[in-house]
Design a protein around this motif. Sequence first.
Motif, PDB file in Angstrom:
ATOM      1  N   LEU A 128    -101.988-129.490  44.721  1.00 53.78           N
ATOM      2  CA  LEU A 128    -101.563-130.723  44.066  1.00 53.78           C
ATOM      3  C   LEU A 128    -101.139-131.758  45.094  1.00 53.78           C
ATOM      4  CD1 LEU A 128     -99.334-129.381  41.153  1.00 53.78           C
ATOM      5  CD2 LEU A 128    -101.709-130.102  41.044  1.00 53.78           C
ATOM      6  N   PRO A 129    -101.332-133.056  44.794  1.00 53.81           N
ATOM      7  CA  PRO A 129    -100.810-134.096  45.693  1.00 53.81           C
ATOM      8  C   PRO A 129     -99.284-134.107  45.666  1.00 53.81           C
ATOM      9  CG  PRO A 129    -101.832-135.065  43.734  1.00 53.81           C
ATOM     10  CD  PRO A 129    -102.084-133.597  43.672  1.00 53.81           C
ATOM     11  N   GLY A 130     -98.682-134.705  46.693  1.00 55.69           N
ATOM     12  CA  GLY A 130     -97.237-134.650  46.899  1.00 55.69           C
ATOM     13  C   GLY A 130     -96.376-134.993  45.700  1.00 55.69           C
ATOM     14  N   ALA A 131     -96.641-136.116  45.044  1.00 49.34           N
ATOM     15  CA  ALA A 131     -95.807-136.527  43.908  1.00 49.34           C
ATOM     16  C   ALA A 131     -95.899-135.506  42.778  1.00 49.34           C
ATOM     17  CB  ALA A 131     -96.221-137.908  43.413  1.00 49.34           C
ATOM     18  N   ALA A 186     -96.407-126.748  49.340  1.00 48.33           N
ATOM     19  CA  ALA A 186     -96.477-127.230  50.718  1.00 48.33           C
ATOM     20  C   ALA A 186     -96.107-128.707  50.789  1.00 48.33           C
ATOM     21  CB  ALA A 186     -97.883-127.009  51.279  1.00 48.33           C
ATOM     22  N   GLY A 187     -95.611-129.102  51.954  1.00 52.27           N
ATOM     23  CA  GLY A 187     -95.352-130.506  52.227  1.00 52.27           C
ATOM     24  C   GLY A 187     -93.931-130.953  51.951  1.00 52.27           C
ATOM     25  N   HIS A 188     -93.630-132.153  52.418  1.00 49.44           N
ATOM     26  CA  HIS A 188     -92.254-132.666  52.336  1.00 49.44           C
ATOM     27  C   HIS A 188     -91.789-132.912  50.906  1.00 49.44           C
ATOM     28  CE1 HIS A 188     -94.524-136.437  52.048  1.00 49.44           C
ATOM     29  NE2 HIS A 188     -93.462-136.912  51.444  1.00 49.44           N
ATOM     30  N   ALA A 189     -92.725-133.029  49.950  1.00 52.25           N
ATOM     31  CA  ALA A 189     -92.337-133.291  48.559  1.00 52.25           C
ATOM     32  C   ALA A 189     -91.590-132.120  47.938  1.00 52.25           C
ATOM     33  CB  ALA A 189     -93.574-133.623  47.728  1.00 52.25           C
ATOM     34  N   CYS A 190     -91.625-130.945  48.580  1.00 52.71           N
ATOM     35  CA  CYS A 190     -90.925-129.760  48.061  1.00 52.71           C
ATOM     36  C   CYS A 190     -89.411-129.862  48.220  1.00 52.71           C
ATOM     37  CB  CYS A 190     -91.364-128.503  48.815  1.00 52.71           C
ATOM     38  SG  CYS A 190     -93.098-128.145  48.752  1.00 52.71           S
ATOM     39  N   LYS A 246     -91.638-129.950  56.945  1.00 50.91           N
ATOM     40  CA  LYS A 246     -91.123-130.259  58.283  1.00 50.91           C
ATOM     41  C   LYS A 246     -89.721-130.842  58.266  1.00 50.91           C
ATOM     42  CE  LYS A 246     -95.629-130.591  60.383  1.00 50.91           C
ATOM     43  NZ  LYS A 246     -96.585-131.366  61.154  1.00 50.91           N
ATOM     44  N   GLN A 247     -89.276-131.350  57.120  1.00 46.89           N
ATOM     45  CA  GLN A 247     -87.920-131.882  57.018  1.00 46.89           C
ATOM     46  C   GLN A 247     -86.893-130.797  56.717  1.00 46.89           C
ATOM     47  OE1 GLN A 247     -90.561-132.970  55.380  1.00 46.89           O
ATOM     48  NE2 GLN A 247     -90.966-134.957  56.297  1.00 46.89           N
ATOM     49  N   LEU A 248     -87.342-129.598  56.421  1.00 44.56           N
ATOM     50  CA  LEU A 248     -86.440-128.498  56.081  1.00 44.56           C
ATOM     51  C   LEU A 248     -85.595-128.130  57.303  1.00 44.56           C
ATOM     52  CD1 LEU A 248     -85.696-126.463  53.817  1.00 44.56           C
ATOM     53  CD2 LEU A 248     -87.407-124.927  54.792  1.00 44.56           C
ATOM     54  N   LEU A 302     -92.112-119.315  55.416  1.00 44.64           N
ATOM     55  CA  LEU A 302     -91.762-120.670  55.839  1.00 44.64           C
ATOM     56  C   LEU A 302     -92.521-121.062  57.111  1.00 44.64           C
ATOM     57  CD1 LEU A 302     -87.881-120.462  55.346  1.00 44.64           C
ATOM     58  CD2 LEU A 302     -89.537-121.511  53.803  1.00 44.64           C
ATOM     59  N   PRO A 303     -93.858-121.024  57.088  1.00 47.51           N
ATOM     60  CA  PRO A 303     -94.595-121.406  58.291  1.00 47.51           C
ATOM     61  C   PRO A 303     -94.553-122.916  58.517  1.00 47.51           C
ATOM     62  CG  PRO A 303     -96.120-121.008  56.508  1.00 47.51           C
ATOM     63  CD  PRO A 303     -94.749-120.658  55.987  1.00 47.51           C
ATOM     64  N   ARG A 304     -94.599-123.294  59.766  1.00 52.97           N
ATOM     65  CA  ARG A 304     -94.657-124.702  60.172  1.00 52.97           C
ATOM     66  C   ARG A 304     -93.467-125.515  59.678  1.00 52.97           C
ATOM     67  NH1 ARG A 304     -99.494-122.555  59.657  1.00 52.97           N
ATOM     68  NH2 ARG A 304     -99.543-122.728  57.411  1.00 52.97           N
ATOM     69  N   CYS A 305     -92.326-124.866  59.528  1.00 55.63           N
ATOM     70  CA  CYS A 305     -91.067-125.566  59.225  1.00 55.63           C
ATOM     71  C   CYS A 305     -90.323-125.663  60.559  1.00 55.63           C
ATOM     72  CB  CYS A 305     -90.265-124.800  58.175  1.00 55.63           C
ATOM     73  SG  CYS A 305     -91.106-124.690  56.576  1.00 55.63           S
ATOM     74  N   SER A 306     -90.794-126.559  61.400  1.00 52.85           N
ATOM     75  CA  SER A 306     -90.479-126.530  62.826  1.00 52.85           C
ATOM     76  C   SER A 306     -89.044-126.915  63.188  1.00 52.85           C
ATOM     77  CB  SER A 306     -91.458-127.429  63.587  1.00 52.85           C
ATOM     78  OG  SER A 306     -91.478-128.720  63.018  1.00 52.85           O
TER      79      SER A 306
END
Length: 198
Positions: free
Chosen positions: A64-67, A90-94, A123-125, A145-149
Amino acid sequence: MAAPNSDEPLPDLLTTLPWPCQVRILQQLPLRSCLIMSLVCKDLNSLVRNDILRNLHGMDLNNLPGACVSDALSWAFRTNLPCLRSISAAGHACLQPLLTACQLPSGQSTLHQLTCLNLDTVKQLQDNHLSLLLPECPHLEQLVLPRCSKLTNAAALAVSLHLPRLRVAVLSDWSSLTDAGVCALARGCPELEEVVLE
């Protein structure tokens, strides 16, 4: 037997079938399609609500797209979905729906019943976010939690303190994770079987 009229809308055809057949067909569809059908057909609305959603075990929102991810997570966390055990997104929308769900009164969020949480590339996590989230998910057996840098040893410590049932931890691309964080994780999670670090 005559072929059905091709001009007849699909929901109307579906509602003429016996109830078990309707449920079986809807179970084969993606959740998004079921929800759309429930909105356009009053007869299917209660079927989706009572037979599909009440028995929903997992939600995969990766396509699904972010929103839409944000809206779907917000809905899932405040809806009574008694069988829901797994969420993948996935993504910052989570992030915002997760933090909002942490503030709901105890028992009013589906977080506490999850056994698998997969959040890719959020990535904001940050460590403090996990410190809020993990106490609300005490039954997690898989945390992916991959790529949660931005997560560090403090996040690994939070995992070890709050997830005693954890069996699988995917912590790849936590650039600040050191041996100390991995050791804390191993000490605090006695049922741990698999750790992915990369």
